[in-house]
Design a protein around this motif. Structure first.
Motif, PDB file in Angstrom:
ATOM      1  N   UNK A 155       0.867  -1.179   0.000  1.00  0.00           N
ATOM      2  CA  UNK A 155       0.000   0.000   0.000  1.00  0.00           C
ATOM      3  C   UNK A 155       0.906   1.232   0.000  1.00  0.00           C
ATOM      4  N   UNK A 156       0.506   2.245  -0.717  1.00  0.00           N
ATOM      5  CA  UNK A 156       1.320   3.447  -0.873  1.00  0.00           C
ATOM      6  C   UNK A 156       1.761   4.013   0.479  1.00  0.00           C
ATOM      7  N   UNK A 157       3.047   4.345   0.563  1.00  0.00           N
ATOM      8  CA  UNK A 157       3.571   4.942   1.790  1.00  0.00           C
ATOM      9  C   UNK A 157       2.934   6.299   2.074  1.00  0.00           C
ATOM     10  N   UNK A 158       2.514   6.981   1.028  1.00  0.00           N
ATOM     11  CA  UNK A 158       1.840   8.272   1.215  1.00  0.00           C
ATOM     12  C   UNK A 158       0.530   8.085   1.964  1.00  0.00           C
ATOM     13  N   UNK A 159      -0.232   7.059   1.576  1.00  0.00           N
ATOM     14  CA  UNK A 159      -1.509   6.791   2.257  1.00  0.00           C
ATOM     15  C   UNK A 159      -1.267   6.387   3.713  1.00  0.00           C
ATOM     16  N   UNK A 160      -0.303   5.507   3.940  1.00  0.00           N
ATOM     17  CA  UNK A 160       0.002   5.073   5.301  1.00  0.00           C
ATOM     18  C   UNK A 160       0.496   6.254   6.136  1.00  0.00           C
ATOM     19  N   UNK A 161       1.339   7.108   5.533  1.00  0.00           N
ATOM     20  CA  UNK A 161       1.843   8.284   6.246  1.00  0.00           C
ATOM     21  C   UNK A 161       0.737   9.239   6.630  1.00  0.00           C
ATOM     22  N   UNK A 162      -0.213   9.478   5.709  1.00  0.00           N
ATOM     23  CA  UNK A 162      -1.346  10.357   6.014  1.00  0.00           C
ATOM     24  C   UNK A 162      -2.190   9.779   7.141  1.00  0.00           C
ATOM     25  N   UNK A 163      -2.391   8.458   7.112  1.00  0.00           N
ATOM     26  CA  UNK A 163      -3.175   7.811   8.164  1.00  0.00           C
ATOM     27  C   UNK A 163      -2.500   7.986   9.527  1.00  0.00           C
ATOM     28  N   UNK A 164      -1.197   7.801   9.575  1.00  0.00           N
ATOM     29  CA  UNK A 164      -0.460   7.983  10.832  1.00  0.00           C
ATOM     30  C   UNK A 164      -0.531   9.429  11.312  1.00  0.00           C
ATOM     31  N   UNK A 165      -0.471  10.361  10.366  1.00  0.00           N
ATOM     32  CA  UNK A 165      -0.564  11.776  10.728  1.00  0.00           C
ATOM     33  C   UNK A 165      -1.924  12.104  11.314  1.00  0.00           C
ATOM     34  N   UNK A 166      -2.988  11.585  10.699  1.00  0.00           N
ATOM     35  CA  UNK A 166      -4.340  11.817  11.219  1.00  0.00           C
ATOM     36  C   UNK A 166      -4.501  11.211  12.610  1.00  0.00           C
ATOM     37  N   UNK A 167      -3.947  10.013  12.819  1.00  0.00           N
ATOM     38  CA  UNK A 167      -4.027   9.372  14.133  1.00  0.00           C
ATOM     39  C   UNK A 167      -3.274  10.187  15.183  1.00  0.00           C
ATOM     40  N   UNK A 168      -2.122  10.718  14.790  1.00  0.00           N
ATOM     41  CA  UNK A 168      -1.340  11.545  15.706  1.00  0.00           C
ATOM     42  C   UNK A 168      -2.091  12.815  16.080  1.00  0.00           C
ATOM     43  N   UNK A 169      -2.680  13.470  15.084  1.00  0.00           N
ATOM     44  CA  UNK A 169      -3.463  14.683  15.352  1.00  0.00           C
ATOM     45  C   UNK A 169      -4.670  14.373  16.226  1.00  0.00           C
ATOM     46  N   UNK A 170      -5.314  13.226  15.975  1.00  0.00           N
ATOM     47  CA  UNK A 170      -6.445  12.827  16.804  1.00  0.00           C
ATOM     48  C   UNK A 170      -6.038  12.606  18.252  1.00  0.00           C
TER      49      UNK A 170
END
Length: 437
Positions: free
Chosen positions: A181-196
Protein backbone atom coordinates in the motif's frame (compact mmCIF):
# COMPACT_ATOMS: atom_id res chain seq x y z
CA UNK A 1 10.14 -46.76 10.70
CA UNK A 2 6.57 -47.06 11.95
CA UNK A 3 7.11 -44.13 14.34
CA UNK A 4 8.51 -42.02 11.49
CA UNK A 5 5.49 -42.75 9.29
CA UNK A 6 3.14 -41.95 12.19
CA UNK A 7 4.91 -38.62 12.78
CA UNK A 8 4.57 -37.72 9.10
CA UNK A 9 0.89 -38.56 9.14
CA UNK A 10 0.17 -36.54 12.29
CA UNK A 11 2.44 -33.49 12.07
CA UNK A 12 1.63 -31.88 8.74
CA UNK A 13 3.11 -28.52 7.83
CA UNK A 14 6.45 -26.92 8.63
CA UNK A 15 8.44 -29.08 11.05
CA UNK A 16 10.31 -26.09 12.51
CA UNK A 17 7.06 -24.37 13.50
CA UNK A 18 5.90 -27.56 15.21
CA UNK A 19 9.15 -27.75 17.19
CA UNK A 20 8.90 -24.09 18.25
CA UNK A 21 5.28 -24.59 19.31
CA UNK A 22 6.07 -27.67 21.40
CA UNK A 23 9.07 -26.00 23.05
CA UNK A 24 6.98 -22.96 24.01
CA UNK A 25 4.35 -25.30 25.48
CA UNK A 26 7.05 -27.03 27.56
CA UNK A 27 8.26 -23.66 28.88
CA UNK A 28 4.66 -22.75 29.62
CA UNK A 29 3.89 -25.88 31.64
CA UNK A 30 7.02 -25.55 33.78
CA UNK A 31 6.77 -21.81 34.44
CA UNK A 32 3.00 -21.61 34.93
CA UNK A 33 3.19 -24.52 37.40
CA UNK A 34 5.82 -22.57 39.32
CA UNK A 35 4.24 -19.12 39.00
CA UNK A 36 0.73 -20.19 40.06
CA UNK A 37 1.83 -21.19 43.55
CA UNK A 38 -0.22 -18.35 45.06
CA UNK A 39 -3.32 -19.61 43.24
CA UNK A 40 -2.64 -23.20 44.22
CA UNK A 41 -2.64 -22.36 47.93
CA UNK A 42 -6.06 -20.75 47.59
CA UNK A 43 -7.70 -23.86 46.12
CA UNK A 44 -8.67 -27.16 47.67
CA UNK A 45 -6.36 -28.99 45.27
CA UNK A 46 -2.94 -27.57 44.42
CA UNK A 47 -3.05 -29.19 40.96
CA UNK A 48 -6.15 -27.30 39.79
CA UNK A 49 -4.34 -24.23 38.28
CA UNK A 50 -1.80 -26.22 36.27
CA UNK A 51 -4.35 -28.86 35.20
CA UNK A 52 -6.60 -26.08 33.91
CA UNK A 53 -3.74 -24.53 31.96
CA UNK A 54 -2.56 -27.90 30.63
CA UNK A 55 -6.12 -28.64 29.50
CA UNK A 56 -6.17 -25.48 27.39
CA UNK A 57 -2.79 -26.33 25.87
CA UNK A 58 -3.95 -29.88 25.08
CA UNK A 59 -7.18 -28.60 23.55
CA UNK A 60 -5.17 -26.09 21.49
CA UNK A 61 -2.79 -28.85 20.35
CA UNK A 62 -5.67 -31.06 19.20
CA UNK A 63 -7.25 -28.07 17.46
CA UNK A 64 -4.01 -27.42 15.58
CA UNK A 65 -3.91 -31.06 14.45
CA UNK A 66 -7.34 -30.53 12.93
CA UNK A 67 -6.67 -27.07 11.49
CA UNK A 68 -3.51 -28.13 9.65
CA UNK A 69 -5.64 -30.56 7.62
CA UNK A 70 -8.01 -27.79 6.49
CA UNK A 71 -7.06 -25.89 3.35
CA UNK A 72 -6.16 -22.27 4.04
CA UNK A 73 -8.80 -20.94 1.62
CA UNK A 74 -11.53 -21.92 4.09
CA UNK A 75 -10.05 -19.60 6.70
CA UNK A 76 -11.22 -16.64 4.63
CA UNK A 77 -14.65 -17.41 6.14
CA UNK A 78 -13.30 -15.91 9.39
CA UNK A 79 -14.22 -12.55 7.85
CA UNK A 80 -17.72 -13.34 9.09
CA UNK A 81 -16.32 -12.74 12.59
CA UNK A 82 -16.07 -9.01 11.78
CA UNK A 83 -19.77 -8.14 12.34
CA UNK A 84 -19.99 -10.65 15.20
CA UNK A 85 -16.91 -9.14 16.88
CA UNK A 86 -18.30 -5.63 16.49
CA UNK A 87 -21.56 -6.74 18.12
CA UNK A 88 -19.75 -8.43 21.04
CA UNK A 89 -17.45 -5.43 21.55
CA UNK A 90 -20.45 -3.08 21.60
CA UNK A 91 -22.27 -5.05 24.31
CA UNK A 92 -19.15 -5.85 26.39
CA UNK A 93 -19.02 -2.49 28.27
CA UNK A 94 -22.76 -2.88 29.02
CA UNK A 95 -23.15 -6.52 30.09
CA UNK A 96 -19.52 -7.60 30.29
CA UNK A 97 -17.74 -9.06 33.31
CA UNK A 98 -15.35 -6.63 35.00
CA UNK A 99 -11.71 -7.50 35.68
CA UNK A 100 -8.96 -5.08 36.75
CA UNK A 101 -11.39 -2.12 36.67
CA UNK A 102 -12.42 -2.82 33.06
CA UNK A 103 -15.23 -4.75 31.37
CA UNK A 104 -13.22 -6.93 29.00
CA UNK A 105 -14.99 -10.26 29.31
CA UNK A 106 -18.25 -11.74 28.11
CA UNK A 107 -19.86 -14.75 29.75
CA UNK A 108 -22.04 -17.11 27.70
CA UNK A 109 -23.36 -20.33 29.24
CA UNK A 110 -20.85 -20.01 32.06
CA UNK A 111 -17.86 -19.63 29.73
CA UNK A 112 -15.89 -16.37 29.93
CA UNK A 113 -13.91 -15.06 26.96
CA UNK A 114 -12.45 -11.80 25.64
CA UNK A 115 -14.24 -10.50 22.52
CA UNK A 116 -11.15 -8.47 21.62
CA UNK A 117 -9.28 -11.71 20.83
CA UNK A 118 -11.87 -12.64 18.23
CA UNK A 119 -11.72 -9.10 16.87
CA UNK A 120 -7.96 -9.48 16.37
CA UNK A 121 -8.41 -12.72 14.42
CA UNK A 122 -11.18 -11.21 12.29
CA UNK A 123 -9.05 -8.16 11.43
CA UNK A 124 -6.02 -10.24 10.38
CA UNK A 125 -8.11 -12.35 8.00
CA UNK A 126 -10.01 -9.26 6.79
CA UNK A 127 -6.84 -7.32 5.92
CA UNK A 128 -5.17 -10.36 4.29
CA UNK A 129 -8.28 -10.99 2.17
CA UNK A 130 -8.53 -7.39 0.95
CA UNK A 131 -4.80 -7.12 0.18
CA UNK A 132 -5.06 -10.27 -1.95
CA UNK A 133 -7.69 -8.57 -4.17
CA UNK A 134 -5.43 -5.87 -5.59
CA UNK A 135 -6.02 -7.16 -9.09
CA UNK A 136 -9.80 -6.71 -8.79
CA UNK A 137 -10.04 -3.48 -6.80
CA UNK A 138 -8.06 -0.27 -6.77
CA UNK A 139 -5.49 0.41 -4.06
CA UNK A 140 -7.55 3.36 -2.84
CA UNK A 141 -10.68 1.21 -2.39
CA UNK A 142 -8.75 -1.53 -0.56
CA UNK A 143 -7.10 1.02 1.73
CA UNK A 144 -10.41 2.67 2.56
CA UNK A 145 -12.11 -0.65 3.35
CA UNK A 146 -9.21 -1.68 5.60
CA UNK A 147 -9.24 1.65 7.47
CA UNK A 148 -13.01 1.51 8.02
CA UNK A 149 -13.18 -2.14 9.13
CA UNK A 150 -10.07 -2.19 11.30
CA UNK A 151 -10.81 1.31 12.58
CA UNK A 152 -14.20 0.27 13.97
CA UNK A 153 -12.75 -2.79 15.73
CA UNK A 154 -9.79 -0.85 17.15
CA UNK A 155 -12.00 1.98 18.38
CA UNK A 156 -14.33 -0.41 20.21
CA UNK A 157 -11.36 -2.20 21.80
CA UNK A 158 -9.81 1.17 22.66
CA UNK A 159 -12.69 1.99 24.97
CA UNK A 160 -11.39 -0.45 27.58
CA UNK A 161 -8.04 -1.81 26.34
CA UNK A 162 -5.61 0.66 24.78
CA UNK A 163 -2.67 -1.74 24.45
CA UNK A 164 -4.64 -4.36 22.49
CA UNK A 165 -6.06 -1.72 20.13
CA UNK A 166 -2.59 -0.23 19.60
CA UNK A 167 -1.06 -3.67 18.99
CA UNK A 168 -3.74 -4.66 16.48
CA UNK A 169 -3.49 -1.34 14.65
CA UNK A 170 0.28 -1.67 14.40
CA UNK A 171 0.05 -5.20 12.96
CA UNK A 172 -2.52 -4.11 10.36
CA UNK A 173 -0.32 -1.13 9.37
CA UNK A 174 2.64 -3.49 8.91
CA UNK A 175 0.49 -5.80 6.80
CA UNK A 176 -0.50 -2.86 4.57
CA UNK A 177 3.16 -1.87 4.28
CA UNK A 178 4.13 -5.42 3.28
CA UNK A 179 1.11 -5.52 0.97
CA UNK A 180 2.64 -2.54 -0.92
CA UNK A 181 0.00 0.00 0.00
CA UNK A 182 1.32 3.45 -0.87
CA UNK A 183 3.57 4.94 1.79
CA UNK A 184 1.84 8.27 1.21
CA UNK A 185 -1.51 6.79 2.26
CA UNK A 186 0.00 5.07 5.30
CA UNK A 187 1.84 8.28 6.25
CA UNK A 188 -1.35 10.36 6.01
CA UNK A 189 -3.18 7.81 8.16
CA UNK A 190 -0.46 7.98 10.83
CA UNK A 191 -0.56 11.78 10.73
CA UNK A 192 -4.34 11.82 11.22
CA UNK A 193 -4.03 9.37 14.13
CA UNK A 194 -1.34 11.54 15.71
CA UNK A 195 -3.46 14.68 15.35
CA UNK A 196 -6.45 12.83 16.80
CA UNK A 197 -4.36 11.80 19.81
CA UNK A 198 -3.21 15.38 20.36
CA UNK A 199 -6.80 16.66 20.18
CA UNK A 200 -7.95 13.94 22.59
CA UNK A 201 -5.24 14.89 25.11
CA UNK A 202 -6.14 18.57 24.79
CA UNK A 203 -9.85 17.93 25.34
CA UNK A 204 -9.08 15.58 28.24
CA UNK A 205 -7.01 18.32 29.86
CA UNK A 206 -9.73 20.94 29.45
CA UNK A 207 -12.78 18.78 30.21
CA UNK A 208 -11.62 15.52 31.83
CA UNK A 209 -15.04 14.47 33.12
CA UNK A 210 -16.62 14.74 29.69
CA UNK A 211 -13.93 12.59 28.07
CA UNK A 212 -14.07 9.99 30.85
CA UNK A 213 -17.71 9.32 30.01
CA UNK A 214 -16.64 8.02 26.60
CA UNK A 215 -13.17 6.76 27.53
CA UNK A 216 -13.33 5.59 31.16
CA UNK A 217 -9.85 4.06 30.93
CA UNK A 218 -8.19 7.31 29.82
CA UNK A 219 -7.09 8.19 33.35
CA UNK A 220 -5.54 4.74 33.77
CA UNK A 221 -3.55 5.09 30.55
CA UNK A 222 -2.27 8.55 31.41
CA UNK A 223 -1.34 7.48 34.95
CA UNK A 224 0.65 4.54 33.63
CA UNK A 225 2.58 6.74 31.21
CA UNK A 226 3.27 9.34 33.90
CA UNK A 227 4.33 6.70 36.43
CA UNK A 228 6.62 5.05 33.90
CA UNK A 229 8.33 8.37 33.16
CA UNK A 230 8.55 9.25 36.87
CA UNK A 231 10.01 5.85 37.76
CA UNK A 232 12.82 6.31 35.28
CA UNK A 233 13.60 9.75 36.68
CA UNK A 234 13.48 8.48 40.25
CA UNK A 235 15.69 5.53 39.35
CA UNK A 236 18.39 7.87 38.03
CA UNK A 237 18.10 10.00 41.17
CA UNK A 238 18.25 7.00 43.49
CA UNK A 239 21.40 5.75 41.80
CA UNK A 240 23.17 8.75 43.31
CA UNK A 241 21.29 8.63 46.63
CA UNK A 242 21.66 4.82 46.86
CA UNK A 243 18.14 4.53 48.28
CA UNK A 244 15.08 2.89 46.80
CA UNK A 245 11.56 2.96 48.18
CA UNK A 246 8.95 0.41 47.09
CA UNK A 247 5.51 2.01 46.81
CA UNK A 248 2.14 0.93 45.47
CA UNK A 249 2.91 2.70 42.19
CA UNK A 250 6.19 0.89 41.45
CA UNK A 251 5.35 -2.39 43.24
CA UNK A 252 4.99 -4.63 40.17
CA UNK A 253 7.90 -3.17 38.23
CA UNK A 254 10.20 -3.27 41.27
CA UNK A 255 9.57 -6.93 42.04
CA UNK A 256 10.00 -7.77 38.34
CA UNK A 257 13.42 -6.09 38.47
CA UNK A 258 14.29 -8.02 41.63
CA UNK A 259 13.31 -11.27 39.92
CA UNK A 260 15.52 -10.48 36.93
CA UNK A 261 18.43 -9.48 39.19
CA UNK A 262 18.13 -12.69 41.23
CA UNK A 263 18.16 -14.83 38.09
CA UNK A 264 21.69 -13.99 37.03
CA UNK A 265 23.10 -15.99 34.13
CA UNK A 266 21.64 -19.45 34.73
CA UNK A 267 18.84 -18.75 37.22
CA UNK A 268 17.72 -20.37 40.47
CA UNK A 269 16.23 -23.40 38.65
CA UNK A 270 12.49 -24.08 38.08
CA UNK A 271 10.30 -23.96 41.17
CA UNK A 272 12.71 -21.83 43.21
CA UNK A 273 11.36 -18.40 42.39
CA UNK A 274 10.76 -16.05 45.31
CA UNK A 275 9.18 -13.10 43.48
CA UNK A 276 6.30 -15.24 42.21
CA UNK A 277 4.81 -14.77 45.69
CA UNK A 278 5.01 -10.97 45.41
CA UNK A 279 4.11 -10.25 41.78
CA UNK A 280 0.29 -10.10 41.40
CA UNK A 281 0.41 -11.30 37.77
CA UNK A 282 3.46 -13.58 37.98
CA UNK A 283 1.76 -16.21 35.79
CA UNK A 284 0.56 -13.74 33.14
CA UNK A 285 1.84 -10.20 32.57
CA UNK A 286 5.19 -10.72 34.34
CA UNK A 287 5.87 -14.38 33.61
CA UNK A 288 8.97 -13.43 31.60
CA UNK A 289 10.52 -12.00 34.78
CA UNK A 290 9.85 -15.33 36.54
CA UNK A 291 11.42 -17.17 33.59
CA UNK A 292 14.60 -15.13 33.98
CA UNK A 293 14.60 -15.61 37.77
CA UNK A 294 14.35 -19.40 37.42
CA UNK A 295 16.20 -20.02 34.16
CA UNK A 296 18.49 -17.00 34.09
CA UNK A 297 19.39 -14.70 31.23
CA UNK A 298 20.18 -17.79 29.17
CA UNK A 299 16.61 -19.06 29.55
CA UNK A 300 15.21 -15.62 28.70
CA UNK A 301 17.32 -15.45 25.55
CA UNK A 302 16.18 -18.93 24.51
CA UNK A 303 12.53 -17.90 24.83
CA UNK A 304 13.20 -14.70 22.89
CA UNK A 305 15.00 -16.64 20.14
CA UNK A 306 12.07 -19.05 19.83
CA UNK A 307 9.74 -16.18 18.92
CA UNK A 308 12.31 -14.68 16.54
CA UNK A 309 12.78 -18.08 14.87
CA UNK A 310 9.00 -18.34 14.52
CA UNK A 311 8.93 -15.01 12.67
CA UNK A 312 11.80 -16.14 10.43
CA UNK A 313 9.94 -19.35 9.55
CA UNK A 314 6.80 -17.31 8.86
CA UNK A 315 8.82 -15.19 6.41
CA UNK A 316 10.13 -18.31 4.67
CA UNK A 317 6.61 -19.74 4.41
CA UNK A 318 5.31 -16.46 2.98
CA UNK A 319 8.05 -16.36 0.33
CA UNK A 320 7.16 -19.87 -0.83
CA UNK A 321 3.46 -19.04 -1.21
CA UNK A 322 2.48 -18.34 -4.80
CA UNK A 323 -0.92 -16.83 -3.96
CA UNK A 324 -1.38 -13.55 -2.11
CA UNK A 325 -4.04 -14.49 0.45
CA UNK A 326 -2.01 -17.18 2.26
CA UNK A 327 1.08 -14.99 2.04
CA UNK A 328 -0.54 -12.06 3.86
CA UNK A 329 -2.50 -14.32 6.19
CA UNK A 330 0.57 -16.11 7.53
CA UNK A 331 2.48 -12.82 7.88
CA UNK A 332 -0.37 -11.28 9.88
CA UNK A 333 -0.62 -14.26 12.25
CA UNK A 334 3.15 -14.32 12.78
CA UNK A 335 3.39 -10.58 13.40
CA UNK A 336 0.57 -10.64 15.92
CA UNK A 337 2.18 -13.43 17.98
CA UNK A 338 5.72 -12.07 17.88
CA UNK A 339 4.91 -8.38 18.50
CA UNK A 340 2.70 -9.33 21.45
CA UNK A 341 5.54 -11.47 22.84
CA UNK A 342 8.04 -8.63 22.48
CA UNK A 343 5.58 -6.27 24.18
CA UNK A 344 5.22 -8.59 27.16
CA UNK A 345 9.01 -8.93 27.47
CA UNK A 346 9.49 -5.16 27.23
CA UNK A 347 7.03 -4.66 30.11
CA UNK A 348 8.83 -7.24 32.26
CA UNK A 349 12.18 -5.45 31.87
CA UNK A 350 10.53 -2.01 32.32
CA UNK A 351 11.19 -0.70 28.81
CA UNK A 352 7.54 0.33 28.38
CA UNK A 353 4.59 0.87 30.77
CA UNK A 354 2.47 -2.04 31.96
CA UNK A 355 0.14 -3.14 29.15
CA UNK A 356 -1.53 -6.32 30.38
CA UNK A 357 -0.51 -8.27 27.27
CA UNK A 358 0.19 -11.98 28.03
CA UNK A 359 3.17 -13.89 26.65
CA UNK A 360 1.70 -16.00 23.80
CA UNK A 361 1.50 -19.73 24.57
CA UNK A 362 3.40 -19.29 27.85
CA UNK A 363 1.24 -17.06 30.04
CA UNK A 364 -1.77 -18.54 31.79
CA UNK A 365 -5.05 -17.71 30.10
CA UNK A 366 -7.78 -19.60 28.29
CA UNK A 367 -8.89 -17.23 25.52
CA UNK A 368 -5.36 -16.06 24.74
CA UNK A 369 -3.98 -19.61 24.61
CA UNK A 370 -6.73 -20.92 22.34
CA UNK A 371 -6.54 -17.97 19.95
CA UNK A 372 -2.75 -18.25 19.76
CA UNK A 373 -3.16 -21.93 18.90
CA UNK A 374 -5.55 -20.87 16.12
CA UNK A 375 -2.85 -18.58 14.70
CA UNK A 376 -0.31 -21.44 14.86
CA UNK A 377 -2.83 -23.73 13.14
CA UNK A 378 -3.32 -21.21 10.33
CA UNK A 379 0.46 -20.84 9.92
CA UNK A 380 0.89 -24.62 9.67
CA UNK A 381 -2.03 -24.95 7.26
CA UNK A 382 -0.53 -22.32 4.96
CA UNK A 383 2.89 -23.99 5.17
CA UNK A 384 1.30 -27.33 4.21
CA UNK A 385 -1.12 -26.32 1.45
CA UNK A 386 0.30 -22.98 0.32
CA UNK A 387 4.07 -23.44 0.63
CA UNK A 388 4.33 -27.21 0.24
CA UNK A 389 6.36 -27.65 3.43
CA UNK A 390 6.34 -30.53 5.89
CA UNK A 391 7.65 -34.07 6.50
CA UNK A 392 5.76 -35.59 3.57
CA UNK A 393 6.92 -32.93 1.13
CA UNK A 394 10.51 -33.26 2.34
CA UNK A 395 10.32 -37.03 1.83
CA UNK A 396 8.98 -36.56 -1.72
CA UNK A 397 11.83 -34.16 -2.51
CA UNK A 398 14.38 -36.63 -1.15
CA UNK A 399 12.87 -39.42 -3.26
CA UNK A 400 13.01 -37.23 -6.38
CA UNK A 401 16.66 -36.36 -5.67
CA UNK A 402 17.47 -40.05 -5.19
CA UNK A 403 15.76 -40.92 -8.47
CA UNK A 404 17.69 -38.20 -10.30
CA UNK A 405 20.96 -39.44 -8.76
CA UNK A 406 20.20 -43.05 -9.75
CA UNK A 407 19.38 -41.95 -13.30
CA UNK A 408 22.63 -39.98 -13.60
CA UNK A 409 24.65 -42.94 -12.28
CA UNK A 410 22.90 -45.27 -14.74
CA UNK A 411 23.64 -42.97 -17.66
CA UNK A 412 27.30 -42.65 -16.65
CA UNK A 413 27.72 -46.41 -16.28
CA UNK A 414 25.99 -46.97 -19.62
CA UNK A 415 28.29 -44.56 -21.41
CA UNK A 416 31.35 -46.34 -20.07
CA UNK A 417 30.09 -49.80 -21.13
CA UNK A 418 30.38 -50.33 -24.92
CA UNK A 419 27.54 -52.85 -24.88
CA UNK A 420 25.11 -50.00 -24.32
CA UNK A 421 26.69 -47.81 -26.96
CA UNK A 422 24.30 -46.82 -29.65
CA UNK A 423 25.20 -45.21 -32.88
CA UNK A 424 23.23 -42.14 -33.77
CA UNK A 425 23.66 -40.49 -37.06
CA UNK A 426 23.27 -36.80 -37.57
CA UNK A 427 23.68 -35.23 -40.94
CA UNK A 428 25.92 -32.22 -40.41
CA UNK A 429 27.57 -30.90 -43.50
CA UNK A 430 27.43 -34.33 -45.16
CA UNK A 431 29.53 -35.98 -42.39
CA UNK A 432 28.53 -38.67 -39.89
CA UNK A 433 28.91 -38.11 -36.14
CA UNK A 434 28.94 -40.88 -33.57
CA UNK A 435 27.59 -40.44 -30.12
CA UNK A 436 27.41 -42.78 -27.13
CA UNK A 437 24.48 -42.73 -24.70
Amino acid sequence: MAQTNLTKKVFHGDTSVWIIFLLLCCFSLVEVFSATSTLAYKTSNIWIPIVRHASFLLAGFLMILGMVRIHYRYYSLAILLMPLSILMLVVTPIIGVSANDASRWLEIFGVQFQPSEFGKLACIVYVAFLLSKRGKFSEKAIFQWIVVGVGIICFLILLYNFSTAFLLGMVCLLMMFIGQISLVRIGKLLLYLLLGGVVLIAVATIAPRTVEKFLPRLETWSNRLIKHADERGEAEKEQTDKTYVITDENYQVTHAKIAIARGGLFGKMPGRSVQRDFLPQAYSDFIFAIIIEELGVVGGIVVLLLYIMLMIRVGIIARRCEKLFPKYLVIGCGLLIVIQALTNMAVAVNLIPVTGQPLPLISRGGTSTMLTCIYIGIILSVSHFGAGMGPEEEEDEEEEEEEETDTEEYVESSSENPIFAVETIEQTGGQREYEQI
